[in-house]
Design a protein around this motif. Sequence first.
Motif, short mmCIF file in Angstrom:
data_model
loop_
_atom_site.label_atom_id
_atom_site.label_comp_id
_atom_site.label_asym_id
_atom_site.label_seq_id
_atom_site.Cartn_x
_atom_site.Cartn_y
_atom_site.Cartn_z
N SER A 4 0.83 -1.22 0.00
CA SER A 4 0.00 0.00 0.00
C SER A 4 0.86 1.26 0.00
O SER A 4 0.59 2.21 -0.75
CB SER A 4 -0.94 0.02 1.21
N GLU A 5 1.89 1.26 0.83
CA GLU A 5 2.79 2.40 0.91
C GLU A 5 3.50 2.61 -0.44
O GLU A 5 3.63 3.74 -0.93
CB GLU A 5 3.81 2.18 2.02
N ASP A 8 0.97 3.98 -3.07
CA ASP A 8 0.69 5.40 -2.81
C ASP A 8 1.84 6.27 -3.31
O ASP A 8 1.63 7.31 -3.93
CB ASP A 8 0.48 5.65 -1.31
N LEU A 9 3.07 5.84 -3.04
CA LEU A 9 4.26 6.55 -3.51
C LEU A 9 4.29 6.60 -5.04
O LEU A 9 4.59 7.64 -5.64
CB LEU A 9 5.52 5.90 -2.96
N CYS A 10 3.98 5.47 -5.68
CA CYS A 10 3.97 5.41 -7.15
C CYS A 10 2.98 6.41 -7.73
O CYS A 10 3.30 7.14 -8.67
CB CYS A 10 3.58 4.01 -7.62
N LYS A 11 1.78 6.46 -7.17
CA LYS A 11 0.76 7.38 -7.67
C LYS A 11 1.22 8.83 -7.52
O LYS A 11 1.03 9.64 -8.43
CB LYS A 11 -0.57 7.16 -6.95
N LYS A 12 1.85 9.15 -6.41
CA LYS A 12 2.35 10.51 -6.20
C LYS A 12 3.42 10.85 -7.23
O LYS A 12 3.45 11.97 -7.77
CB LYS A 12 2.92 10.65 -4.79
N GLU A 32 -4.12 12.22 -7.70
CA GLU A 32 -3.85 10.79 -7.46
C GLU A 32 -5.00 9.89 -7.86
O GLU A 32 -4.78 8.75 -8.29
CB GLU A 32 -3.47 10.57 -6.00
N ASN A 33 -6.25 10.36 -7.76
CA ASN A 33 -7.38 9.51 -8.15
C ASN A 33 -7.50 9.38 -9.67
O ASN A 33 -8.35 8.63 -10.15
CB ASN A 33 -8.68 9.98 -7.51
#
Length: 90
Positions: A4-5, A8-12, A32-33
């Motif tokens: 998950s972490e 989340d980093l990838c999307k950012k 991010e969405n």
Amino acid sequence: MGTSEFLDLCKKEVVKYTNCHLDKTDKKEIKENDVFVVWNCKTLQNNKALLSTTLFDGMYYEITYNGDKQELYFDAYKKWENKCIKLEEN
């Protein structure tokens, strides 16, 4: 780093990269969405993900996390062609 972490980093990172490379005169930015994960895998301390966005730009992103070195590798690709090749049966 957990899955998950990592995602989340990838999307950012995809948001940062994409917004930096969009045409500024369009006055458009993604959030991010607007980023989605196509595929991801975690093996031991390493992670890899393929991501894309809701933009119609043909871009996709491959992000790899090297857990030994705590480094993130970011590749951006443009899809040039998608075609079906029929194989003959023997």
